[in-house]
Design a protein around this motif. Structure first.
Motif, PDB file in Angstrom:
ATOM      1  N   LEU A  20      90.593 -40.224 105.273  1.00 13.19           N
ATOM      2  CA  LEU A  20      89.471 -39.298 105.190  1.00 13.19           C
ATOM      3  C   LEU A  20      88.153 -39.983 105.576  1.00 13.19           C
ATOM      4  O   LEU A  20      87.288 -39.369 106.207  1.00 13.19           O
ATOM      5  CB  LEU A  20      89.390 -38.721 103.767  1.00 13.19           C
ATOM      6  CG  LEU A  20      88.389 -37.608 103.553  1.00 13.19           C
ATOM      7  CD1 LEU A  20      88.597 -36.479 104.545  1.00 13.19           C
ATOM      8  CD2 LEU A  20      88.503 -37.087 102.124  1.00 13.19           C
ATOM      9  N   ASP A  41      89.160 -53.549 103.897  1.00 16.14           N
ATOM     10  CA  ASP A  41      90.003 -53.947 105.017  1.00 16.14           C
ATOM     11  C   ASP A  41      89.128 -53.945 106.282  1.00 16.14           C
ATOM     12  O   ASP A  41      88.905 -52.898 106.894  1.00 16.14           O
ATOM     13  CB  ASP A  41      91.152 -52.916 105.106  1.00 16.14           C
ATOM     14  CG  ASP A  41      92.116 -53.186 106.251  1.00 16.14           C
ATOM     15  OD1 ASP A  41      91.789 -54.007 107.134  1.00 16.14           O
ATOM     16  OD2 ASP A  41      93.191 -52.554 106.254  1.00 16.14           O
ATOM     17  N   SER A  67      83.960 -51.933  94.316  1.00 14.31           N
ATOM     18  CA  SER A  67      83.968 -52.080  92.859  1.00 14.31           C
ATOM     19  C   SER A  67      83.158 -53.289  92.400  1.00 14.31           C
ATOM     20  O   SER A  67      82.930 -53.475  91.212  1.00 14.31           O
ATOM     21  CB  SER A  67      85.409 -52.204  92.352  1.00 14.31           C
ATOM     22  OG  SER A  67      85.967 -53.446  92.763  1.00 14.31           O
TER      23      SER A  67
HETATM   24  P1  ADP Z   1      91.486 -41.592 101.503  1.00 14.08           P
HETATM   25  O1  ADP Z   1      91.101 -41.498 102.915  1.00 14.08           O
HETATM   26  O2  ADP Z   1      92.077 -40.366 100.913  1.00 14.08           O
HETATM   27  O3  ADP Z   1      90.397 -42.162 100.631  1.00 14.08           O
HETATM   28  P2  ADP Z   1      93.063 -43.849 102.316  1.00 14.08           P
HETATM   29  O4  ADP Z   1      94.019 -44.690 101.535  1.00 14.08           O
HETATM   30  O5  ADP Z   1      93.506 -43.323 103.632  1.00 14.08           O
HETATM   31  O6  ADP Z   1      92.700 -42.630 101.391  1.00 14.08           O
HETATM   32  O7  ADP Z   1      91.699 -44.599 102.485  1.00 14.08           O
HETATM   33  C1  ADP Z   1      91.091 -45.293 101.459  1.00 14.08           C
HETATM   34  C2  ADP Z   1      90.334 -46.446 102.069  1.00 14.08           C
HETATM   35  O8  ADP Z   1      89.619 -47.106 101.031  1.00 14.08           O
HETATM   36  C3  ADP Z   1      91.263 -47.479 102.715  1.00 14.08           C
HETATM   37  O9  ADP Z   1      90.823 -47.759 104.020  1.00 14.08           O
HETATM   38  C4  ADP Z   1      91.121 -48.697 101.812  1.00 14.08           C
HETATM   39  O10 ADP Z   1      91.221 -49.932 102.504  1.00 14.08           O
HETATM   40  C5  ADP Z   1      89.728 -48.493 101.237  1.00 14.08           C
HETATM   41  N1  ADP Z   1      89.532 -49.206  99.962  1.00 14.08           N
HETATM   42  C6  ADP Z   1      90.405 -49.330  98.944  1.00 14.08           C
HETATM   43  N2  ADP Z   1      89.879 -50.084  97.961  1.00 14.08           N
HETATM   44  C7  ADP Z   1      88.636 -50.445  98.367  1.00 14.08           C
HETATM   45  C8  ADP Z   1      87.597 -51.213  97.797  1.00 14.08           C
HETATM   46  N3  ADP Z   1      87.736 -51.785  96.601  1.00 14.08           N
HETATM   47  N4  ADP Z   1      86.463 -51.375  98.501  1.00 14.08           N
HETATM   48  C9  ADP Z   1      86.323 -50.812  99.724  1.00 14.08           C
HETATM   49  N5  ADP Z   1      87.267 -50.078 100.317  1.00 14.08           N
HETATM   50  C10 ADP Z   1      88.414 -49.884  99.657  1.00 14.08           C
END
Ligand code: ADP
Length: 272
Positions: A20, A41, A67
């Motif tokens: 998203l 990432d 976080s």
């Molecule tokens: P959505 O798009 O529904 O949020 P996704 O899993 O496709 O679900 O995307 C979530 C994104 O958030 C991923 O790219 C992931 O790497 C990122 N993410 C997860 N944890 C963190 C964090 N602690 N800080 C920044 N980005 C994060």
């Protein structure tokens, strides 16, 4: 800020490497915004920026853990120094933890609340302060509701759909809805908009990285794969959800349910 087409707007999107977040970054890029794509990432965020560039937009990728209070403070200061105060901030980064409330350990509670709730608090607070300061420095207040900036927080339909499967996730997302509503009330006078988005079942990658509480390695992997396939096959397309997000900014909406069931719509109608 010319909200109708976003030309020249600066948009910060967290979790911009994922489903998203990426779709929203690209929807904004397509309409002329410069995108700051942040994700834990970095290669994924870089890929989003590369895609935005193919649409003719400018952009930059950052690695940040939403976080982490200090890291977010540094990130917000860096964006301001390298560019300026953003016009749009989309707090989208999220993680999923699935499993019974009583079995969810402290570390898992902390992780899901840390990313999903604290991450949104940090992003809203730090960039909200920048936006507020910018508006206060203007000789006259902007004459349209969200001309001072707009913050979009990605909550979830799970915030209003109690389940035995997602208690920690749902709790974090319910917090996101309420903090957004409170901040919206606080910032309305400064012509800064705040929207909480509540997507239902959406075709992102979130389940692929989900934690299944109390489930062993191989079984966890199986659940992840199964959930991921179901989301990809039947989930609401993130690109369509992103269009709804763009529309919410243009219309300065308080809440945007996307593919959400009736009880979610009812709950949202009661707090708006
Ligand atoms: P959505 O798009 O529904 O949020 P996704 O899993 O496709 O679900 O995307 C979530 C994104 O958030 C991923 O790219 C992931 O790497 C990122 N993410 C997860 N944890 C963190 C964090 N602690 N800080 C920044 N980005 C994060």
């Amino acid at each position: 800020m010319p909200l109708a087409h976003f030309d020249g707007a600066l948009a910060v999107i967290t979790g911009a490497g994922g489903g998203l977040g990426r779709a929203t970054a690209l929807a904004l890029a397509e309409r002329g915004a410069t995108v700051v794509a942040a994700d834990i990432d970095l290669p994924a965020a870089e890929r989003t920026v590369a895609l935005a560039k193919t649409l003719g937009a400018e952009g930059a990728a950052y690695q940040v853990d939403v976080s982490d209070a200090a890291a977010m403070e540094e990130f917000a200061a860096e964006v301001r120094a390298a560019r300026r105060v953003p016009d749009i901030v989309v707090n989208n980064a999220g993680v999923a933890v699935a499993g019974p409330f009583l079995d969810t350990g402290v570390a898992d509670w902390e992780r899901v609340l840390g990313v999903n709730l604290w991450g949104v608090i940090h992003g809203s607070r730090l960039f909200g302060r920048q936006m507020a300061e910018r508006v206060r420095a203007l000789p006259t207040k902007p004459d349209r509701p969200n001309l001072g900036g707009h913050i979009v927080n990605i909550a979830s339909a799970a915030a209003y759909a109690p389940s035995r499967e997602l208690p920690a996730y749902s709790t974090s997302k319910a917090g996101v809805v309420m903090l957004s509503a409170c901040l919206r009330a606080e910032l309305a006078g400064l012509r800064i908009g705040v929207t909480a988005v509540c997507p239902g079942f959406t075709g992102t990658d979130i389940v692929r990285d989900a934690t299944f509480v109390g489930v062993g390695g191989a079984e966890s992997e199986r659940l992840r794969e199964r959930g991921h396939r179901a989301l990809q096959a039947r989930g609401y397309p993130p690109e369509k959800a992103a269009e709804r997000i763009v529309d919410a900014i243009v219309r300065n909406r308080a809440f945007v349910p996307v593919n959400a069931e009736a009880r979610v719509l009812h709950a949202l109608s009661r707090i708006s």
